[in-house]
Enzyme design. Structure first.
Site, mmCIF file in Angstrom:
data_model
loop_
_atom_site.group_PDB
_atom_site.id
_atom_site.type_symbol
_atom_site.label_atom_id
_atom_site.label_comp_id
_atom_site.label_asym_id
_atom_site.label_seq_id
_atom_site.Cartn_x
_atom_site.Cartn_y
_atom_site.Cartn_z
ATOM 1 N N SER A 109 0.657 -1.054 0.141
ATOM 2 C CA SER A 109 0.102 -0.007 0.043
ATOM 3 C C SER A 109 0.802 1.219 -0.179
ATOM 4 C CB SER A 109 -0.946 -0.045 1.166
ATOM 5 O OG SER A 109 -1.886 -1.151 1.094
ATOM 6 N N ASP A 253 -2.499 6.132 -4.095
ATOM 7 C CA ASP A 253 -1.070 5.214 -3.466
ATOM 8 C C ASP A 253 -0.876 4.275 -4.307
ATOM 9 O OD1 ASP A 253 -3.337 3.772 -3.050
ATOM 10 O OD2 ASP A 253 -2.854 2.974 -0.938
ATOM 11 N N ASP A 255 -1.152 1.118 -4.829
ATOM 12 C CA ASP A 255 -2.074 0.186 -5.000
ATOM 13 C C ASP A 255 -3.385 0.551 -5.520
ATOM 14 O OD1 ASP A 255 -2.559 0.581 -2.483
ATOM 15 O OD2 ASP A 255 -3.420 -1.395 -2.092
ATOM 16 N N ASP A 257 -6.117 2.147 -4.040
ATOM 17 C CA ASP A 257 -7.259 1.932 -3.211
ATOM 18 C C ASP A 257 -7.458 3.167 -2.289
ATOM 19 O OD1 ASP A 257 -5.094 1.592 -1.290
ATOM 20 O OD2 ASP A 257 -6.065 -0.238 -0.472
#
Length: 473
Positions: A109, A253, A255, A257
């Site tokens: 993340s 970010d 990834d 999400d």
């Protein structure tokens, strides 16, 4: 760095001595344990194999971890669908697209580039519950490996259309007003911090008719700045928005999400208001069509603004313990229209029950197109709150319970919530303070919110002073 095993997955730094971070041995061990626990959830017909989806962000260790994970799954007799470079929400949706039994996301993340992690999904493409996660950890600790024979190895398939399918699913959401967004002729600047957001986000924006100026969008894994989308890390984006006279700055970010925004004047929109904006838009729509689902949810550390917006629409707000799986569990329980986390995480069940910056930006652009306001003008119409974040460093974690119990008693006349640490709501003043223990260090984290920053900080310092008094420091 010690390996961290929590509700958010198994994560650690890559490289260094064995036992210091997330090593190849750890990766094999935990993937094996994940495979071993699959029959506990969904027995397969005789003779068929489990199917697991794997996707990764662009961090430097991603390819190495991906090969270890896919090879281990195959050695356990599991068929693999490899998404390659894919956002976390893409991989979550891919579990459903492929009718798979689970998924593994390879991403740490917002952590720096030396980190990586295994995030484990169930057959709905949602994170494992605490009980399911504990079953994996217990199996891994046993260290008993029994791999499949050569004739029973799993298969390997690469799929390169899953990102496109994710984009199409966003465009097909009833609440995403594609035509209104196109008519608004938005210009945005995107900072994808050199990860998979640089692949998927421009593709979505193009189909929405949005002019997209890209910075840090090459998915090299060499993050151009601290990858957590906080205002202090987005100065380059803020300047680019002003210099290009853009309507909005968009940051995700690694990834994809979490979604954070910059207003047209270069000032932070504040990531707490990502979810609040989406909720305001969806609640408006639900009221307009005479719908009855006016239920929202977020974790205890998220802004009270969501509750205020929900109640202003005649709806009901619910709080959950911190952690995405806790929020999604609460959302399932109460049948929420929308929910998420104040870190820029939007969870929209009409799409899927996972944080998704793609869904978030499509709904926010729909709202701005309908309101015909700039980002700063619209944000000024929302309830205004300020959150501060502090911590108490302790020499011994054993005193944490003593502090939390004493503070519960001290503030017993206020509204106290103990589902995750201690949260104290001062309803009359519309402010709150939340104390949570760290899972890895002798630390109490303190979040406080009020109508202005000074009041929030004063509340936090009041609690910190009481804590030190309780333990005699």
């Amino acid at each position: 760095m010690t390996l961290i095993k929590s509700i958010s997955g198994i994560r650690g730094t890559i490289g260094g001595p064995a036992g210091d971070g997330l090593s190849p041995v750890d990766i094999v061990k935990f993937v094996y344990a994940y495979c071993e626990t699959l029959p506990l959830r969904k027995p397969r017909p005789n003779g068929s194999k489990y199917k697991i989806v794997v996707g990764r962000d662009a961090r430097l260790s991603g390819k190495m971890v991906q090969q270890l994970v896919c090879g281990t799954l195959m050695s356990c007799g599991v068929d693999v669908v490899d998404c390659g470079l894919a956002s976390t929400p893409t991989t979550e949706l891919a579990v459903r697209f492929e009718n798979a039994d689970g998924g593994i996301i390879l991403t740490a993340s917002h952590n720096p580039k030396q980190w990586n992690a295994l995030k484990l999904l169930n057959d709905k493409g949602e994170f494992l519950t605490a009980a399911e996660g504990n079953a994996v950890l217990e199996c891994a600790e046993k260290g008993d490996f029994d791999f499949a024979g050569v004739e029973d190895l799993g298969s390997y398939t690469e799929k390169d259309d899953l990102t496109e399918r994710h984009i199409q699913s966003v465009l097909e959401l009833e609440t995403v007003d594609v035509q209104a967004i196109k008519d608004a002729r938005f210009k945005v600047v995107l900072d994808a911090v050199n990860s998979v957001g640089g692949i998927i986000m421009p593709a979505l924006l193009e189909k929405l008719g949005v002019e997209c100026i890209k910075i840090n969008c090459e998915p090299t894994g060499n993050f151009a700045h601290n990858p957590e989308p906080l205002p202090k890390n987005l100065e380059e984006l803020s300047k680019a928005v002003v210099n290009n006279k853009a309507d909005l700055g968009i940051s995700v970010d690694p990834d994809v999400d979490r979604l954070a925004l910059i207003c047209e004047d270069g000032k932070p929109y504040v990531e707490e208001y990502t979810l609040v904006t989406v909720a305001d838009y969806l609640l408006d729509g639900e009221v307009a069509k005479g719908g009855k689902n006016l239920v929202t949810a977020s974790n205890l550390c998220s802004s009270r603004a969501l509750r205020d917006v929900t109640e202003a629409h005649g709806g009901v707000y619910h709080a959950a313990a911190v952690g995405e799986v806790n929020v999604t569990t609460k959302m399932h329980e109460v049948g929420a229209l929308i929910g998420g986390e104040g870190n820029g995480g939007v969870i929209y069940p009409a799409s899927h029950c996972g944080r998704d910056a793609m869904v978030g930006i499509a709904l926010i652009l729909s709202q701005l197109a309908h309101k015909k306001m700039t980002a700063s003008q619209y944000k000024a119409t929302l309830p205004q709150y300020y959150i501060t974040k502090n911590r108490i460093d302790l020499s011994d974690s054993a005193v944490i319970d003593k502090i939390l119990d004493a503070l519960k008693e001290h503030y017993r006349n206020e509204k106290v919530n103990t589902i995750d640490g201690v949260k104290i709501d001062f309803e009359a003043e519309k402010k709150w303070v939340h104390l949570r223990r760290s899972n890895t260090e002798p630390i109490i984290r303190i979040y406080a919110e009020a109508k202005d920053e000074a009041a929030a900080e004063a509340l936090a310092q009041e609690v910190i002073a009481l804590a030190h008094k309780i333990i005699g420091e």
